[in-house]
Design an enzyme around this catalytic site. Structure first.
Site, PDB file in Angstrom:
ATOM      1  N   ARG A 391      -0.347   6.050  14.599  1.00  0.00           N
ATOM      2  CA  ARG A 391      -1.198   5.057  15.321  1.00  0.00           C
ATOM      3  C   ARG A 391      -2.297   5.080  14.298  1.00  0.00           C
ATOM      4  O   ARG A 391      -2.718   4.011  13.571  1.00  0.00           O
ATOM      5  CB  ARG A 391      -2.119   5.360  16.596  1.00  0.00           C
ATOM      6  N   CYS A 392      -2.303   6.110  12.761  1.00  0.00           N
ATOM      7  CA  CYS A 392      -3.616   5.718  12.485  1.00  0.00           C
ATOM      8  C   CYS A 392      -2.975   5.045  11.383  1.00  0.00           C
ATOM      9  O   CYS A 392      -4.199   4.900  10.614  1.00  0.00           O
ATOM     10  CB  CYS A 392      -4.713   7.598  11.944  1.00  0.00           C
ATOM     11  N   MET A 393      -1.757   5.358  10.394  1.00  0.00           N
ATOM     12  CA  MET A 393      -1.351   4.592   9.512  1.00  0.00           C
ATOM     13  C   MET A 393      -0.754   3.418   9.911  1.00  0.00           C
ATOM     14  O   MET A 393      -0.144   3.123   9.063  1.00  0.00           O
ATOM     15  CB  MET A 393      -0.354   5.741   8.764  1.00  0.00           C
TER      16      MET A 393
END
Length: 412
Positions: A391-393
């Site tokens: 999700r962060c990426m």
């Protein structure tokens, strides 16, 4: 452009159609044991392997029909516009840091290097050793080590979720809290302002407002946002985003969710992400302790703030569902803590019940599959060194809308 997917995101789990990623580049090669802490990495990644792992991530998305846009490509293309190039030049050169003469010399040099080199400098930085020769002596140059940065690299560009977030058909360019990341805002500003793909894009939130980072923003359902308040996003930032979203008519409820101000829980999506329209994967220690303040627009522009109350209760009410189903990270307290640290909560939903997660989180992945969730596993030996998961990426640019109140099957 023909066949361009129109931007728009109104949930965390609607079928993903278009996403912004950043393939690790030379900026990661700038990390050393001397600077990795300052640049927010826990270790020095093996860049070639990180690129292989990221390529595999992009391939998984493409195989599921997702359009993958790369930040570096968009930046180079945007910089072809003279206005964007001027903005890039302004972002790269810091007069207060370099002094007038050295700054003027660097500005003159970068004015003629072209879009590709300018993009590389904006992303990977420039050391004093790499600065162009200039007439006369420079105290600034002499007093800095040749390998010190005259233009800082941006290794955290990898985490595209944080620097911008789409809410409905508008984009919020984040105000990033940590000094190592603040210049990322300028790059996203350039892309959304000058790339032809985003012509006419309307902003939902100003990058120069109080700190808000995309990892703290969850689109629980159309019109309902949860915003973590902790190490990166401030209460003032959450309130500013809420007021902006209410004024634009793209949200009717914002939940401000206090989270511990630690490295392990830097964003809300490190403890909780959505896996279905009415389901989340959550760190067990947060399940009963997470609280929420409910923000709604009042009469005559007055903000209403209620709470705090348990996050799961507030979220279910705001989403107009009976309850928000929870799948715990890990199997026991020790495993849960380990897998939370390794981004077990930080899954990316490609559709309701289909998520991408790191393969190392064995117990969490097994729990998800036992609940009927399809888990697409990624290797993360190097990608995880910056403390961020799938999700962060990823910054979703377009998702399909799912029918209102379409629940998944019952689960614990």
């Amino acid at each position: 452009m023909e066949d361009t997917i129109n931007p728009g995101v109104d949930s965390e789990v609607g079928p993903l159609r278009s996403v912004l990623l950043h393939r690790p580049g030379n900026e990661l090669k700038r990390l050393t044991p001397r600077n990795n802490d300052q640049l927010l990495f826990d270790s020095i990644p093996w860049v070639d392997r990180a690129q292989q792992e990221h390529d595999a991530f992009a391939s998984v998305l493409k195989e599921r029909g997702v359009e993958v846009l790369l930040l570096s490509d968009l930046l180079r293309e945007a910089l072809a516009d003279p206005r964007a190039y001027a903005a890039g030049l302004h972002a790269a050169v810091d007069d207060r840091r370099l002094g007038t003469d050295l700054a003027d010399s660097l500005r003159s040099h970068l004015s003629g290097v072209g879009a590709a080199t300018m993009a590389e400098v904006l992303m990977s930085g420039m050391t004093f050793e790499e600065l162009p020769a200039s007439e006369g002596a420079s105290l600034v140059r002499k007093m800095n080590h040749p390998h010190d940065f005259a233009v800082d690299p941006l290794p955290n560009l990898l985490f595209t979720r944080d620097s911008s977030v789409w809410i409905a058909d508008r984009v919020a360019v984040s105000s990033l809290a940590m000094p190592a990341r603040r210049r990322e805002t300028a790059l996203l500003d350039i892309i959304y302002a000058y790339h032809p793909r985003f012509h006419g894009t309307v902003r939902a939130y100003g990058a120069h407002s109080a700190p808000v980072e995309g990892g703290d923003v969850l689109l629980l359902s159309p019109g309902v946002l949860a915003v973590g308040v902790g190490e990166r996003t401030t209460a003032a930032g959450a309130e500013s985003l809420a007021r902006s979203a209410f004024a634009d008519g793209i949200a009717h409820t914002v939940l401000a969710v206090p989270i511990a101000q630690t490295r392990a829980t830097m964003h809300l999506d490190t403890v909780c992400t959505m896996i279905g329209p009415d389901a989340v994967v959550m760190y067990p220690l947060a399940r009963d302790s997470l609280l929420a303040y409910t923000l709604r627009p009042g009469d005559n522009g007055v903000l209403r703030v209620d709470g705090p109350e348990p996050f799961l209760t507030a979220a279910a009410r705001a989403m107009d569902i009976d309850r928000l189903h929870v799948i715990d990270t890990g199997l026991d307290p020790v495993t849960a803590e380990r897998e939370q640290w390794d981004d077990g909560n930080n899954t990316l939903a490609l559709a309701p019940g289909v998520v991408v997660g790191y393969e190392r989180n064995v117990e969490t992945n097994a729990r998800l599959e036992d609940a009927g969730i399809e888990v697409l596993r990624l290797a993360s030996s190097e990608l995880g060194s910056g403390r961020g998961g799938p999700r962060c990426m990823s910054c979703p640019i377009a998702r399909s809308t799912i029918p209102a109140n379409q629940p998944m099957h019952d689960r614990q």
